[in-house]
Scaffold this motif. Sequence first.
Motif, PDB file in Angstrom:
ATOM      1  N   LEU A 155       8.690  -2.212  -5.477  1.00  0.00           N
ATOM      2  CA  LEU A 155       9.237  -2.509  -4.157  1.00  0.00           C
ATOM      3  C   LEU A 155       8.481  -1.801  -3.041  1.00  0.00           C
ATOM      4  CD1 LEU A 155      13.010  -2.213  -5.071  1.00  0.00           C
ATOM      5  CD2 LEU A 155      11.633  -4.292  -4.933  1.00  0.00           C
ATOM      6  N   GLY A 156       7.646  -0.844  -3.363  1.00  0.00           N
ATOM      7  CA  GLY A 156       6.922  -0.061  -2.366  1.00  0.00           C
ATOM      8  C   GLY A 156       7.556   1.297  -2.183  1.00  0.00           C
ATOM      9  N   ASN A 157       6.857   2.190  -1.483  1.00  0.00           N
ATOM     10  CA  ASN A 157       7.344   3.549  -1.240  1.00  0.00           C
ATOM     11  C   ASN A 157       7.839   4.215  -2.521  1.00  0.00           C
ATOM     12  OD1 ASN A 157       6.816   3.257   1.501  1.00  0.00           O
ATOM     13  ND2 ASN A 157       8.844   2.421   1.903  1.00  0.00           N
ATOM     14  N   ASN A 158       7.106   4.024  -3.609  1.00  0.00           N
ATOM     15  CA  ASN A 158       7.448   4.590  -4.918  1.00  0.00           C
ATOM     16  C   ASN A 158       8.802   4.123  -5.438  1.00  0.00           C
ATOM     17  OD1 ASN A 158       5.025   6.020  -5.101  1.00  0.00           O
ATOM     18  ND2 ASN A 158       5.866   7.712  -3.896  1.00  0.00           N
ATOM     19  N   LYS A 159       9.282   2.985  -4.959  1.00  0.00           N
ATOM     20  CA  LYS A 159      10.535   2.411  -5.455  1.00  0.00           C
ATOM     21  C   LYS A 159      10.222   1.257  -6.392  1.00  0.00           C
ATOM     22  CE  LYS A 159      13.300   3.613  -1.444  1.00  0.00           C
ATOM     23  NZ  LYS A 159      14.134   3.109  -0.361  1.00  0.00           N
ATOM     24  N   THR A 160      10.903   1.271  -7.536  1.00  0.00           N
ATOM     25  CA  THR A 160      10.718   0.214  -8.522  1.00  0.00           C
ATOM     26  C   THR A 160      12.074  -0.169  -9.114  1.00  0.00           C
ATOM     27  OG1 THR A 160      10.365   1.818 -10.309  1.00  0.00           O
ATOM     28  CG2 THR A 160       8.393   1.021  -9.165  1.00  0.00           C
TER      29      THR A 160
END
Length: 159
Positions: free
Chosen positions: A63-68
Amino acid sequence: MNIAKTISETILGQDVTVEECETLSAAVTKRNLTAGEVLFEPGTKDETLYLLISGKLEVIKVLGNNKTIHIDTLKEGAMTGELSFIDGNTHTMRLVAKKDSEVLMLHKDAFESLVEKEPMLTYHVMRSILRYSHVMQRKINTKYLEMHRMVQNQYTAEY
């Protein structure tokens, strides 16, 4: 390792004959992954069909910004990369080995070299990919309906 027998034990093997598995065994390459190693990233393009022959692969939406978000876990015999293999578009997910794993890789160029020589083999491979895609679509539809039902029940319970 008997690669033809290994192919026959994957999802792809459900639609191809023993002789076709032998032909495919000459067209595939093997890759070993260590736990935590990335098979492919979203946005990359490799036009390769992967058959998981041992281990587990985690399917992750970045998802970006180290979000998954964890989407699924593929087990032995699974197929992945099929859409990129067919349409040449980039991957949309990250695939990571959950534990030491092995994949067989069928690159589009190697597959296309078989089209004229082995038309039934190419038909059977494409049928297998389509059948697998239908299974995945039904799985997604089921999850969507479950989510829709939960949201609807929650909304109804509030009023």
